[in-house]
Design a protein around this motif. Structure first.
Motif, mmCIF file in Angstrom:
data_model
loop_
_atom_site.group_PDB
_atom_site.id
_atom_site.type_symbol
_atom_site.label_atom_id
_atom_site.label_comp_id
_atom_site.label_asym_id
_atom_site.label_seq_id
_atom_site.Cartn_x
_atom_site.Cartn_y
_atom_site.Cartn_z
ATOM 1 N N MET A 1 0.843 -1.199 0.000
ATOM 2 C CA MET A 1 0.000 0.000 0.000
ATOM 3 C C MET A 1 0.877 1.247 0.000
ATOM 4 N N SER A 2 0.521 2.222 -0.793
ATOM 5 C CA SER A 2 1.303 3.440 -0.906
ATOM 6 C C SER A 2 1.236 4.259 0.366
ATOM 7 N N SER A 3 2.361 4.946 0.689
ATOM 8 C CA SER A 3 2.396 5.835 1.850
ATOM 9 C C SER A 3 1.950 7.244 1.512
ATOM 10 N N LEU A 4 1.614 7.511 0.250
ATOM 11 C CA LEU A 4 1.181 8.837 -0.137
ATOM 12 C C LEU A 4 -0.209 9.120 0.418
ATOM 13 N N PRO A 5 -0.503 10.394 0.757
ATOM 14 C CA PRO A 5 -1.781 10.735 1.395
ATOM 15 C C PRO A 5 -2.914 10.880 0.396
ATOM 16 N N TYR A 6 -3.420 9.765 -0.109
ATOM 17 C CA TYR A 6 -4.536 9.814 -1.043
ATOM 18 C C TYR A 6 -5.832 10.052 -0.298
ATOM 19 N N ALA A 7 -6.831 10.498 -1.031
ATOM 20 C CA ALA A 7 -8.119 10.826 -0.434
ATOM 21 C C ALA A 7 -8.877 9.562 -0.061
ATOM 22 N N SER A 8 -9.804 9.721 0.861
ATOM 23 C CA SER A 8 -10.744 8.653 1.175
ATOM 24 C C SER A 8 -11.796 8.595 0.078
ATOM 25 N N PRO A 9 -12.311 7.399 -0.247
ATOM 26 C CA PRO A 9 -13.369 7.315 -1.260
ATOM 27 C C PRO A 9 -14.593 8.144 -0.921
ATOM 28 N N ARG A 10 -14.790 8.466 0.353
ATOM 29 C CA ARG A 10 -15.966 9.227 0.762
ATOM 30 C C ARG A 10 -15.751 10.734 0.685
ATOM 31 N N GLU A 11 -14.523 11.170 0.466
ATOM 32 C CA GLU A 11 -14.248 12.601 0.396
ATOM 33 C C GLU A 11 -14.752 13.180 -0.918
ATOM 34 N N PRO A 12 -15.292 14.395 -0.902
ATOM 35 C CA PRO A 12 -15.665 15.047 -2.167
ATOM 36 C C PRO A 12 -14.419 15.385 -2.973
ATOM 37 N N GLN A 13 -14.503 15.246 -4.283
ATOM 38 C CA GLN A 13 -13.343 15.458 -5.150
ATOM 39 C C GLN A 13 -13.583 16.564 -6.171
ATOM 40 N N TRP A 14 -14.698 17.294 -6.038
ATOM 41 C CA TRP A 14 -15.087 18.224 -7.096
ATOM 42 C C TRP A 14 -14.098 19.375 -7.283
ATOM 43 N N LYS A 15 -13.522 19.848 -6.197
ATOM 44 C CA LYS A 15 -12.635 21.005 -6.305
ATOM 45 C C LYS A 15 -11.377 20.662 -7.093
ATOM 46 N N LEU A 16 -10.764 19.545 -6.766
ATOM 47 C CA LEU A 16 -9.581 19.115 -7.508
ATOM 48 C C LEU A 16 -9.945 18.746 -8.941
ATOM 49 N N ALA A 17 -11.089 18.090 -9.125
ATOM 50 C CA ALA A 17 -11.539 17.744 -10.474
ATOM 51 C C ALA A 17 -11.787 19.000 -11.306
ATOM 52 N N LEU A 18 -12.336 20.032 -10.676
ATOM 53 C CA LEU A 18 -12.579 21.284 -11.391
ATOM 54 C C LEU A 18 -11.269 21.931 -11.821
ATOM 55 N N LEU A 19 -10.248 21.855 -10.973
ATOM 56 C CA LEU A 19 -8.931 22.375 -11.342
ATOM 57 C C LEU A 19 -8.397 21.654 -12.573
ATOM 58 N N LEU A 20 -8.500 20.330 -12.582
ATOM 59 C CA LEU A 20 -8.017 19.556 -13.720
ATOM 60 C C LEU A 20 -8.844 19.833 -14.971
ATOM 61 N N GLY A 21 -10.153 20.036 -14.808
ATOM 62 C CA GLY A 21 -10.987 20.382 -15.954
ATOM 63 C C GLY A 21 -10.619 21.735 -16.539
ATOM 64 N N GLY A 22 -10.406 22.728 -15.676
ATOM 65 C CA GLY A 22 -10.008 24.051 -16.162
ATOM 66 C C GLY A 22 -8.645 24.022 -16.832
ATOM 67 N N ALA A 23 -7.699 23.283 -16.242
ATOM 68 C CA ALA A 23 -6.367 23.161 -16.849
ATOM 69 C C ALA A 23 -6.455 22.444 -18.190
ATOM 70 N N SER A 24 -7.348 21.466 -18.301
ATOM 71 C CA SER A 24 -7.521 20.754 -19.564
ATOM 72 C C SER A 24 -8.074 21.669 -20.650
ATOM 73 N N ALA A 25 -9.000 22.545 -20.274
ATOM 74 C CA ALA A 25 -9.540 23.494 -21.245
ATOM 75 C C ALA A 25 -8.444 24.430 -21.756
ATOM 76 N N LEU A 26 -7.611 24.937 -20.858
ATOM 77 C CA LEU A 26 -6.516 25.816 -21.270
ATOM 78 C C LEU A 26 -5.505 25.068 -22.135
ATOM 79 N N ALA A 27 -5.224 23.811 -21.785
ATOM 80 C CA ALA A 27 -4.286 23.021 -22.579
ATOM 81 C C ALA A 27 -4.832 22.777 -23.981
#
Length: 257
Positions: A1-27
């Motif tokens: 198991m990785s020691s990196l601090p990944y999110a819990s499956p129950r955590e909301p992910q919309w804010k990070l997903a929105l960042l990736l969506g906006g960056a994808s639009a600019l790209a």
């Protein structure tokens, strides 16, 4: 198991997903000069202004990346897959304690980029664009962000995560190493196949050898990025993809012109 601090499956992910969506639009916006120079113009029967036609894919890619990034973050969190450094930055949580490997990702990406160019040169591949090397190079340097952001969001964050989740669910237990390897290989092949339409549009002869070559050469990049995504997170996969594309789309046109 990785020691990196990944999110819990129950955590909301919309804010990070929105960042990736906006960056994808600019790209995608940055990719347009490369597409205009290398692909045939779209049909001109539409009455819409040209800038509206060109910005349509930008919006579509941004929305699609946003939705699939959310799905990938949600599914990947169950199996220690995700974007730990971006997550720490977006949500203000402590940075990962695990040591980063940014220089390794850069070096491996450049190495795979050189391998792709070397194999193409041995196969006698001619430059695909009629414009001069310097013009192609600066357009290619703008295109690297599409590969590093959009393609990694769709093919690694979403596709690899979804395949690992599916395989683990079928087996009814925790994800095993072979599931990650299988998901990485399948996603890499699909990533390679996704480059076929652009290859055909740029004049590639649709022969079995040409099809196999474009799939396998792009799959090399996909396998590397998939391995980095699994072991070190999405950010390292993005950096390696950018590094490979700098060699393929930025440096190569100058050397081959």
């Amino acid at each position: 198991m990785s020691s990196l601090p990944y999110a819990s499956p129950r955590e909301p992910q919309w804010k990070l997903a929105l960042l990736l969506g906006g960056a994808s639009a600019l790209a995608t916006l940055a990719l347009l000069p490369y597409l205009v120079a290398n692909l045939p113009p779209p049909p001109t029967s539409s009455q819409l202004p040209a800038w509206v036609i060109m910005l349509g894919p930008v919006v579509e890619t941004g929305v699609l990346s946003w939705l699939l990034a959310w799905a990938g973050l949600h599914l990947g969190a169950r199996h220690a897959l995700g974007a730990p450094w971006l997550r720490a930055w977006v949500y203000g949580t402590p940075a990962p304690a695990a040591r980063s490997r940014w220089l390794l990702a850069l070096a491996l990406g450049a190495l795979v980029g050189c391998l792709v160019i070397g194999i193409e040169a041995m196969g006698g591949r001619a430059p695909s664009s009629a414009i001069d090397g310097a013009s192609q190079a600066w357009r290619g340097m703008l295109a690297i962000f599409y590969g590093g952001i959009v393609e990694e969001t769709l093919c690694r964050l979403f596709l690899v995560s979804a395949l690992v989740w599916l395989l683990a669910r079928i087996k009814g237990g925790a994800a095993r190493p072979w599931m990650f390897v299988t998901a990485i290989m399948l996603a890499a092949l699909l990533f390679g196949a996704g480059h076929l339409p652009a290859g055909f549009a740029m004049g590639m002869t649709p022969s079995p050898l040409a099809i196999a070559r474009i799939i396998l050469l792009n799959a090399l990049v996909g396998i590397l990025c998939g391995g980095l995504y699994w072991r070190l997170g999405l950010e390292h996969a993005m950096l390696a993809h950018v590094s490979a594309d700098i060699v393929i789309h930025g440096i190569s046109p100058l050397l081959l012109s």
